[in-house]
Scaffold this motif. Sequence first.
Motif, PDB file in Angstrom:
ATOM      1  N   MET A 218       0.839  -1.210   0.000  1.00 24.03           N
ATOM      2  CA  MET A 218       0.000   0.000   0.000  1.00 24.03           C
ATOM      3  C   MET A 218       0.870   1.255   0.000  1.00 24.03           C
ATOM      4  O   MET A 218       0.550   2.235  -0.671  1.00 24.03           O
ATOM      5  N   GLY A 226      -0.572   6.641  -7.152  1.00 21.14           N
ATOM      6  CA  GLY A 226      -1.672   7.559  -6.889  1.00 21.14           C
ATOM      7  C   GLY A 226      -2.780   7.024  -6.007  1.00 21.14           C
ATOM      8  O   GLY A 226      -3.857   7.603  -5.954  1.00 21.14           O
ATOM      9  N   SER A 227      -2.574   5.929  -5.300  1.00 25.86           N
ATOM     10  CA  SER A 227      -3.606   5.493  -4.362  1.00 25.86           C
ATOM     11  C   SER A 227      -3.529   6.364  -3.111  1.00 25.86           C
ATOM     12  O   SER A 227      -2.574   7.128  -2.938  1.00 25.86           O
ATOM     13  N   SER A 228      -4.536   6.304  -2.280  1.00 23.65           N
ATOM     14  CA  SER A 228      -4.573   7.177  -1.101  1.00 23.65           C
ATOM     15  C   SER A 228      -4.906   6.401   0.159  1.00 23.65           C
ATOM     16  O   SER A 228      -5.707   6.828   0.965  1.00 23.65           O
ATOM     17  N   PHE A 229      -4.255   5.234   0.332  1.00 18.47           N
ATOM     18  CA  PHE A 229      -4.531   4.459   1.542  1.00 18.47           C
ATOM     19  C   PHE A 229      -4.234   5.268   2.789  1.00 18.47           C
ATOM     20  O   PHE A 229      -4.989   5.260   3.746  1.00 18.47           O
ATOM     21  N   ASN A 231      -3.197   8.657   2.657  1.00 18.36           N
ATOM     22  CA  ASN A 231      -3.108  10.062   2.313  1.00 18.36           C
ATOM     23  C   ASN A 231      -4.422  10.745   2.643  1.00 18.36           C
ATOM     24  O   ASN A 231      -5.447  10.473   2.018  1.00 18.36           O
ATOM     25  N   ALA A 232      -4.396  11.630   3.638  1.00 13.43           N
ATOM     26  CA  ALA A 232      -5.641  12.262   4.079  1.00 13.43           C
ATOM     27  C   ALA A 232      -6.298  13.058   2.961  1.00 13.43           C
ATOM     28  O   ALA A 232      -7.519  13.151   2.893  1.00 13.43           O
ATOM     29  N   ALA A 233      -5.491  13.640   2.065  1.00 19.71           N
ATOM     30  CA  ALA A 233      -6.071  14.446   0.996  1.00 19.71           C
ATOM     31  C   ALA A 233      -6.964  13.608   0.101  1.00 19.71           C
ATOM     32  O   ALA A 233      -7.917  14.105  -0.484  1.00 19.71           O
ATOM     33  N   GLY A 234      -6.679  12.331  -0.015  1.00 19.32           N
ATOM     34  CA  GLY A 234      -7.476  11.470  -0.875  1.00 19.32           C
ATOM     35  C   GLY A 234      -8.466  10.630  -0.083  1.00 19.32           C
ATOM     36  O   GLY A 234      -8.991   9.651  -0.587  1.00 19.32           O
ATOM     37  N   GLY A 235      -8.696  10.985   1.167  1.00 16.73           N
ATOM     38  CA  GLY A 235      -9.661  10.235   1.964  1.00 16.73           C
ATOM     39  C   GLY A 235      -9.045   9.121   2.784  1.00 16.73           C
ATOM     40  O   GLY A 235      -9.754   8.369   3.431  1.00 16.73           O
ATOM     41  N   GLY A 236      -7.705   8.992   2.730  1.00 16.42           N
ATOM     42  CA  GLY A 236      -7.050   7.934   3.499  1.00 16.42           C
ATOM     43  C   GLY A 236      -6.726   8.396   4.911  1.00 16.42           C
ATOM     44  O   GLY A 236      -7.102   9.491   5.319  1.00 16.42           O
ATOM     45  N   ASP A 237      -6.016   7.563   5.631  1.00 15.43           N
ATOM     46  CA  ASP A 237      -5.750   7.869   7.024  1.00 15.43           C
ATOM     47  C   ASP A 237      -4.386   7.315   7.419  1.00 15.43           C
ATOM     48  O   ASP A 237      -4.177   6.107   7.412  1.00 15.43           O
ATOM     49  N   MET A 240      -4.220   4.597  10.052  1.00 11.47           N
ATOM     50  CA  MET A 240      -4.557   3.231   9.649  1.00 11.47           C
ATOM     51  C   MET A 240      -3.296   2.418   9.389  1.00 11.47           C
ATOM     52  O   MET A 240      -3.242   1.220   9.663  1.00 11.47           O
TER      53      MET A 240
END
Lengths: 531, 184
Positions: A218, A226-229, A231-237, A240
């Motif tokens: 991840m 470009g995944s957002s596992f 990345n807060a900007a993409g809805g991730g945390d 986590m």
Amino acid sequence: MTESVHAHADEKPPGLWRWVVTTNHKDIGTLYLLFALLMFFIGGSMSMVIRTELFQPGLQFTDPLFFNQMTTMHALVMIFGAVMPAFVGLANWQIPLMIGAPDMAFPRMNNWSFWILPFAFSMLLSTLFMPGGAPAGGWTMYPPLVLMTGDAFPYLIFSIHLMGLSSLMGAINIIVTILNMRTPEMNLMKMPLFVWTWLVTAFLLIAAMPVLAGVVTMLLTDRYFGSSFFNAAGGGDPVMFQHIFWFFGHPEVYIMILPAFGVVSTIIPTFARKPLFGYASMVYATASIAFLSFIVWAHHMFTVGMPLAAELFFMYSTMLIAVPTGVKIFNWVSTMWRGSMTFETPMLWAISFVVLFTIGGFSGLMLAITPADFQYQDTYFVVAHFHYVLVTGSVFGIFGAVYYWLPKWTGNMYNERLGKIHFWCSIVFSNLLYFPQHFLGLAGMPRRVPDYAIQFTDWNQVSSIGGIGFGLTQLIFVYIVFQAIRSGSKAPARVWDGAIGLEWSVPSPAPYHTFQEPPKLTEGELQREGI
Amino acid sequence: MTRSARQQSNRTLALKLAGITLAMFGFGFALVPLYEVFCEITGLNGKGVNRIVSAAATAVDDNRWVTVEFLSGSNLAGSWEFRPSQSRMRVQPGRLYSVSYQARNPTDQAVTVRAVSSIAPGTAAGYISKLECFCFRQQRFAPEEQRMMPVRFMVDRALPPELGTISIAYTLFDSLNREAAPGS
């Protein structure tokens, strides 16, 4: 079996090529152990850089970035390169000998799982010479910091994938060997405890390592695809990551200690000349620790901002681990109680393991108390804790195992006097090294810093002197091992007079092929249960 | 057991174990949606919930005052100016309030940003309703542009009594120039 096969029983391919193509569990065990020794020195030299820099406040020898590279790489090399391969090496050598199997279940896969490791660590160590340097965000690889690693980043991820692959193949091999290849009379509750602890460890490996592989994948996709596992900007945390990482990370610490429990449970009965006290409770305690290790992970992240209910759950479940661990400690002590004890080098390591691992366990209980952990988090107290369990625990267990079985492997007795010098120097220097770190941590010195406030100077100097001394002491160990390989008095088949187990029924050194026919268990080999 | 029978049973067991390995690899990824669901149900990570509230239908709790603190942070390149018009506010549950955040793009390039909110303590997240927020969608800033961005919110009357202070933090992130899931 025909005569011609017997005649070839001890034949090995000539030259160094033998070590590349070997499928023999003893050869592969040797390779693992030598590899672990090499990594122990590489990781150790990194810790020498750390301790030298910390000898006095201010920046002397390293810049902060290089210092952080050293702490990160030291941890990765020691965990994945030294301790884990050393235990897999012991498993390779000993498990087939202890259960009466001719070899591991999958000899060719065994070869492969070893030979992946040099590639994995070449990749990891090569990052030291890359633009941007080696990974410096800590071995726990927390995002977003780890995503700022330079060119080293993909090398870090792929080397972890390779290490994971190696451990998983090793673990599958060990489980199949233990479950399917035991000599017919040996049921599960007659197995030596080292075999039991390794069986449980191997299950921990196949449950935990794939999760690590997943979480670093991840990280890789977050950085490059470009995944957002996380990345807060993409809805991730990013929090986590810590949850998933420690879901692997906590079982990992038991992966590194359970085989040492097995080693100590083998050594102490030998030199106390009594059967192990509470064999069955040892087995159940091992299994309970393994189960609990999966439900305590968030105690590594108490300060991350969890609700009260979760803090309490993880505090109590963590403290619960002290119960089966306490069962083990008391069983070891009870085994020694009124035994005819002698203090050969392996026994010294085993006894020091019991004492010093317990100190590490107690500081672990202190860290488990959530409100106290808010003060201890990320201080040298944590460093002291996990070095007590990992160095004076796991590494001392490995030393004990090597001294215990070295005469069986090489056919020669090691130098007992030098062995004792190695032990006593190690015990003095390691306590000098780690014990003051408790005080530093309680006084508020943070970990992973190249510089510190001047009031921490005295204990840091003591710790650094201990560190350099401990490092140099290990050169004695290398000398002892190579001396025992080349010379020394011939060892008998049953090297220690109190030893039980199938491995002592074969000559020393153990022949290249053993137990082509399943051996019969004698009365002595069955005597596992204590009073 | 014959040699071939043992090899067969070894292979079967190894395949089962490899199956467990693959399943655990998958489980690592399954933890991601599980984590999201768990946090959404419990509101633990301060992300809050999206809920429709009708201001008219809500009665105001006249007897209770709660302090709401506003925080700001930036994860963007360049020294962005980003701050709330006031750092704290005394509010009554059930009443609608407004606060604005001022942001200025210090760079000479147009930047699209996304503000991600976080509510602390996490257990309060389920009791903050936002009727309007600049964090609902991406915000495009021209070079050197400065603007005020409003938030209209209400604290739920059901807010547990032990919560007297709630902080709402916004962090600006580069939107990465792609459509991401809307924030809360």
